[in-house]
Scaffold this motif. Structure first.
Motif, short mmCIF file in Angstrom:
data_model
loop_
_atom_site.label_atom_id
_atom_site.label_comp_id
_atom_site.label_asym_id
_atom_site.label_seq_id
_atom_site.Cartn_x
_atom_site.Cartn_y
_atom_site.Cartn_z
N GLY A 19 0.79 -1.23 0.00
CA GLY A 19 0.00 0.00 0.00
C GLY A 19 0.81 1.28 0.00
N PHE A 20 2.16 1.17 0.06
CA PHE A 20 2.95 2.41 0.12
C PHE A 20 4.34 2.18 -0.44
N ARG A 21 4.74 3.04 -1.38
CA ARG A 21 6.09 3.04 -1.92
C ARG A 21 6.64 4.46 -1.87
N LEU A 22 7.92 4.57 -1.51
CA LEU A 22 8.54 5.88 -1.34
C LEU A 22 9.99 5.80 -1.82
N LYS A 23 10.41 6.82 -2.59
CA LYS A 23 11.79 6.94 -3.04
C LYS A 23 12.28 8.34 -2.67
N VAL A 24 13.45 8.40 -2.04
CA VAL A 24 14.04 9.68 -1.62
C VAL A 24 15.47 9.74 -2.15
N ASN A 25 15.81 10.83 -2.83
CA ASN A 25 17.15 10.98 -3.38
C ASN A 25 17.67 12.40 -3.19
N PRO A 26 18.96 12.54 -2.83
CA PRO A 26 19.55 13.87 -2.74
C PRO A 26 19.83 14.43 -4.13
N MET A 27 19.89 15.75 -4.22
CA MET A 27 20.24 16.44 -5.46
C MET A 27 21.44 17.34 -5.17
N LEU A 28 22.44 17.26 -6.03
CA LEU A 28 23.68 18.01 -5.78
C LEU A 28 24.34 18.39 -7.09
N ASN A 29 24.83 19.61 -7.16
CA ASN A 29 25.63 20.06 -8.29
C ASN A 29 26.64 21.07 -7.79
N VAL A 30 27.90 20.71 -7.81
CA VAL A 30 28.99 21.62 -7.43
C VAL A 30 29.91 21.73 -8.62
N ALA A 31 29.99 22.92 -9.20
CA ALA A 31 30.76 23.12 -10.42
C ALA A 31 31.52 24.43 -10.36
N PHE A 32 32.67 24.45 -11.02
CA PHE A 32 33.50 25.64 -11.10
C PHE A 32 33.94 25.85 -12.53
N GLY A 33 34.11 27.11 -12.89
CA GLY A 33 34.53 27.41 -14.24
C GLY A 33 35.28 28.71 -14.32
N LYS A 34 35.86 28.96 -15.47
CA LYS A 34 36.61 30.19 -15.70
C LYS A 34 36.28 30.72 -17.07
N SER A 35 35.98 32.00 -17.13
CA SER A 35 35.74 32.67 -18.38
C SER A 35 36.94 33.56 -18.69
N GLN A 36 37.46 33.44 -19.90
CA GLN A 36 38.62 34.23 -20.27
C GLN A 36 38.32 35.72 -20.33
N ASP A 37 37.05 36.06 -20.43
CA ASP A 37 36.67 37.46 -20.61
C ASP A 37 36.06 38.07 -19.36
N GLU A 38 36.17 37.39 -18.23
CA GLU A 38 35.52 37.88 -17.02
C GLU A 38 36.38 37.59 -15.80
N LYS A 39 36.43 38.54 -14.87
CA LYS A 39 37.20 38.36 -13.65
C LYS A 39 36.48 37.39 -12.71
N GLY A 40 37.26 36.74 -11.86
CA GLY A 40 36.67 35.86 -10.87
C GLY A 40 36.34 34.49 -11.41
N ILE A 41 35.78 33.68 -10.56
CA ILE A 41 35.46 32.29 -10.88
C ILE A 41 33.96 32.15 -11.08
N LEU A 42 33.57 31.43 -12.10
CA LEU A 42 32.17 31.04 -12.26
C LEU A 42 31.92 29.80 -11.42
N PHE A 43 30.76 29.72 -10.81
CA PHE A 43 30.49 28.58 -9.95
C PHE A 43 29.00 28.29 -9.88
N ALA A 44 28.68 27.07 -9.47
CA ALA A 44 27.30 26.67 -9.19
C ALA A 44 27.32 25.80 -7.95
N ASN A 45 26.46 26.14 -7.01
CA ASN A 45 26.33 25.37 -5.77
C ASN A 45 24.84 25.09 -5.59
N GLN A 46 24.43 23.87 -5.94
CA GLN A 46 23.02 23.49 -5.91
C GLN A 46 22.84 22.30 -4.98
#
Length: 591
Positions: free
Chosen positions: A152-179
């Motif tokens: 009578g009952f089914r359940l699925k639980v999953n974490p979500m994660l995205n950690v990314a870093f990048g560099k743009s040649q035309d922009e100062k600083g670091i590009l990043f994503a923290n999700q």
């Protein structure tokens, strides 16, 4: 409670009688979606899926994977691993008879050589369990962090994660994503099912995305946001925002289902859609799905907002507008299908126009009957799969149309002839190379398409297009290469070239659907890319290594070159990045 909420609630409660189990959907842009589309073109499995309507049902995906495996003329290790991925991802919908004998990670049935073929007799079961769950509780099966399977009952639980870093040649600083986020799905009594996720994001985008945010006061694919200053990376121009999706669904009967939720949809077979895409923010909706014989008929009733602005002080509700969309797909043969699309966008001082709740009427006739100024769009699409390798597809969209100004009048380029055309080709196992897939696509949308004299009625949500992300007044060529040399590694390359026109401060050239098409427009001699003409080239490459189920190590390169007739609008962007991602499938920001 406004009239829309009360009306939808009444309809929703009505549909709770005589119900049975219904499936939630797989994430958009996911590996499961790509593999499903692939197997449908190969034509080796039987399925009720009409691929024009996304996202796909998990139950349908599981059924297709089992059927395709049984009917595959031959399969190598990559094929078998992909089948197993889909079974693991959607194991709650595997047939019960296939779950009686469970296969552990150590008892792997797919250790044959690359050239070996498999048949059903070699597989004891599609259902897979881990021999040693984490702490005896977590990851009992490869795809789910935590799950409950009791009568009578089914359940699925999953974490979500995205950690990314990048560099743009035309922009100062670091590009990043923290999700970070959490995803939950399940069902009760095999009758009611539910899905929800919440995702918190801090990110710094490349310069061209920042330009979009400043122009439209909206983050692509999201809603309200706030500025975020990172002390760790000493950066500015970063953003902090949260987004959530949730829905609950039932089956009215064997062929009719209903879903109430907050999310997005996509109609079409292309990389882009001229009908409805998932580029904009999530929206509140009621969805009716009817699948009978060779038909799949979908109704969407949506609550949208024309604004992304919120006063700095005090609490206030953003302005509302509404949309009613229906789409009928007729699968003439397993290989050939055509579809009819119709949508209307309207505002009624926060009240839904009840006449649009009729699920089988033409909206244009309702509009004329009530004397409304609503924005109605219609369209036709097609799909033809041939030689078990190719898919030819396309869309034709009509926003407005005046026959006299096309064939009879001496004055050409009438602004009111607003339309769009898409055509494309997918090539599976291209050039005889297994798991090399190619896609070519052409898109064209004339000036002023999707716009309206009442800007509230434009085909937009949160100031973002509901269809193609470029709005209107453009031509575009898309080329995509996707290759899976081994089962854990996926390589993708994208090439996009577009020629388009931008609006001027005092002249509406028909590029933005947000502008009033009655003001500062050009009535005749309208041509695609008029205004401030620009060309844009995007080259992107990605490498994704699957460390574990839905846990990926990503490497990305993107180069974007915009060349405008107005030199001040030129912009070149080069981005290099890497990251680790789990259970997150972000769309590409190719605009």
């Amino acid at each position: 409670m406004n009239r829309l909420t009360s009306s939808l609630a009444a309809v929703f409660l009505l549909f709770q009688i005589s119900i049975s189990a219904q499936s939630y959907t797989a994430p958009a842009h996911s590996m499961a979606e790509w593999l499903t589309d692939r197997y449908l073109i190969l034509g080796e499995g039987e399925s009720q899926i009409h691929p024009e309507l996304k996202p796909f049902s998990r139950k349908d995906i599981a059924g297709l994977a089992v059927s395709a495996f049984k009917n595959a003329a031959e399969s190598n290790r990559r094929d078998n691993r992909n089948f197993q991925y889909l079974w693991n991802e959607n194991n709650e919908f595997l047939p019960d008879t296939l779950m009686e004998t469970e296969v552990s990670e150590s008892n792997d049935p797919f250790q044959s050589s690359e050239s070996a073929t498999s048949n059903l007799a070699e597989i004891h079961s599609f259902y897979k369990k881990n021999d040693h769950p984490l702490f005896g509780i977590f990851y009992k099966t490869p795809a789910n962090f935590f799950e409950v399977n009791v009568p009578g009952f089914r359940l699925k639980v999953n974490p979500m994660l995205n950690v990314a870093f990048g560099k743009s040649q035309d922009e100062k600083g670091i590009l990043f994503a923290n999700q970070r986020g959490l995803e939950i799905r399940g069902d009760v009594d095999g009758k009611a099912w539910f899905y929800t996720n919440v995702l918190e994001t801090q990110t710094k985008f490349p310069d061209y995305v920042n330009g979009f945010i400043k122009k439209y006061n909206a983050v692509p694919g999201n809603g309200l946001f706030k500025n975020f200053d990172s002390k760790l990376f000493n950066t500015e121009n970063a953003y902090d925002f949260a987004n959530a999706q949730a829905n609950v669904g039932f089956n009215v009967s064997k062929h009719i289902g209903v879903e109430l939720g907050h999310g997005r949809h996509n109609i079409g077979n292309g990389y882009r859609s001229l009908f409805l895409s998932d580029f904009s923010n999530n929206y509140f909706y009621l969805k009716l799905n009817t699948r009978v014989w060779k038909f799949h008929y979908q109704n969407l009733f949506m609550e949208l907002t024309p604004s992304a602005f919120k006063p700095a002080t005090g609490d206030s509700i953003l302005a509302k507008k509404y949309a009613a969309i229906h789409y009928l797909n007729y699968q003439i043969t397993p290989r050939l299908a055509i579809g009819f699309f119709e949508a209307t966008v309207f505002n009624r001082s926060e009240n839904f126009e009840l006449q649009y709740l009729n699920p089988v009427i033409l909206y244009r006739t309702v509009e004329q009957a009530i004397g409304s100024p609503d924005n109605v769009l219609i369209g036709l699409d097609w799909r033809y799969n041939f030689l078990k390798q190719f898919q030819f597809y396309g869309q034709i969209l009509l926003d407005e149309f005046d026959f006299n100004f096309i064939f009879k009048s001496k004055q050409r380029g009438y602004w009111g002839n607003k339309n769009g055309v898409q055509t494309g080709l997918k090539y599976i196992n291209a050039l005889g190379i297994k798991h090399l897939d190619l896609q070519f696509e052409f898109n064209q949308v004339r000036p002023y398409t999707y716009s309206h004299s009442d800007t509230l009625n434009s085909f937009t949500h949160y100031r973002q297009p509901l269809a193609h992300p470029m709005g209107a007044n453009f031509r575009e060529i898309v080329g995509i290469l996707r290759y899976q040399p081994i089962h854990r590694l996926t390589l993708q390359g994208r090439f996009l070239f577009s020629k388009y026109g931008e609006d001027e401060a005092a002249k509406n050239w028909g590029a933005s659907p947000l502008l009033d098409n009655e003001i500062n427009r050009q009535d005749y001699d309208n041509k695609i890319s008029q205004g401030i003409m620009a060309t844009q080239t995007i080259l992107a490459a990605e490498m994704n290594w699957q460390l574990y189920h839905n846990l990926f190590l990503d490497f990305r390169i993107l180069m974007r070159d915009k060349d405008s007739k107005s030199d001040g609008l030129d912009l070149k962007t080069s981005v290099f990045g890497a990251g680790i991602r789990m259970n997150i499938w972000n769309q590409n920001l190719d605009f």
